[in-house]
Scaffold this motif. Sequence first.
Motif, PDB file in Angstrom:
ATOM      1  N   ARG A 172      10.730  -6.154 -19.835  1.00 36.07           N
ATOM      2  CA  ARG A 172      10.617  -4.991 -20.054  1.00 36.07           C
ATOM      3  C   ARG A 172       9.616  -4.259 -18.907  1.00 36.07           C
ATOM      4  NH1 ARG A 172      13.932  -5.883 -23.534  1.00 36.07           N
ATOM      5  NH2 ARG A 172      13.041  -5.933 -25.804  1.00 36.07           N
ATOM      6  N   GLN A 173      10.159  -3.009 -18.509  1.00 37.72           N
ATOM      7  CA  GLN A 173       9.381  -2.230 -17.410  1.00 37.72           C
ATOM      8  C   GLN A 173       8.265  -1.686 -18.177  1.00 37.72           C
ATOM      9  OE1 GLN A 173       9.796  -2.035 -14.239  1.00 37.72           O
ATOM     10  NE2 GLN A 173      11.867  -3.096 -14.391  1.00 37.72           N
ATOM     11  N   GLU A 174       7.213  -1.129 -17.469  1.00 35.42           N
ATOM     12  CA  GLU A 174       6.033  -0.538 -18.235  1.00 35.42           C
ATOM     13  C   GLU A 174       6.340   0.522 -19.269  1.00 35.42           C
ATOM     14  OE1 GLU A 174       4.391   1.142 -14.608  1.00 35.42           O
ATOM     15  OE2 GLU A 174       3.642  -1.013 -13.966  1.00 35.42           O
ATOM     16  N   GLU A 214       8.608   0.736 -21.247  1.00 36.18           N
ATOM     17  CA  GLU A 214       9.296   0.452 -22.333  1.00 36.18           C
ATOM     18  C   GLU A 214       8.578  -0.875 -23.222  1.00 36.18           C
ATOM     19  OE1 GLU A 214      12.577  -2.181 -19.925  1.00 36.18           O
ATOM     20  OE2 GLU A 214      13.320  -0.334 -20.939  1.00 36.18           O
ATOM     21  N   SER A 215       7.514  -1.139 -22.565  1.00 37.70           N
ATOM     22  CA  SER A 215       6.549  -2.484 -23.119  1.00 37.70           C
ATOM     23  C   SER A 215       6.030  -2.139 -24.331  1.00 37.70           C
ATOM     24  CB  SER A 215       5.608  -2.631 -22.062  1.00 37.70           C
ATOM     25  OG  SER A 215       4.710  -3.778 -22.522  1.00 37.70           O
ATOM     26  N   GLY A 265       6.671  -8.876 -18.274  1.00 33.90           N
ATOM     27  CA  GLY A 265       6.715  -7.780 -17.130  1.00 33.90           C
ATOM     28  C   GLY A 265       5.506  -7.172 -17.112  1.00 33.90           C
TER      29      GLY A 265
END
Length: 116
Positions: A26-28, A30-31, A76
């Motif tokens: 997950r990118q930042e 969407e975490s 991530g």
Amino acid sequence: MDTETKSKLHKLQVYLECLPNSLPFRQEAESVYAFNFFGFSDSDEADYGLEGAINRQFEVRLGHRRDGPVRFKERGPGLSAIIAVLGNYLTQHPESVIMKKWLDDLILSAEQAFKN
């Protein structure tokens, strides 16, 4: 911060950067953890103190540890950013038993992620 704690932070950093691909990346933005956007309310700090407010946010984001190590839901930058949060707090408050316990528990959680 003592040498042992620095070494554990580095170990956790390596583990988090190499978590297995079985965990979704997950990118930042969407975490579910979003430790890169870490903060807590003034009321939490007033109610629980600084250490308690940080501990509460860790529990909200990661889950409780009473049943064993937390199980990571993703990998991530949103999770890896916990290294900076722990590092900053342990630099300012090197005797924090609660934050050192989180560090140890997160290392166990990462090791569990590799085993599962």
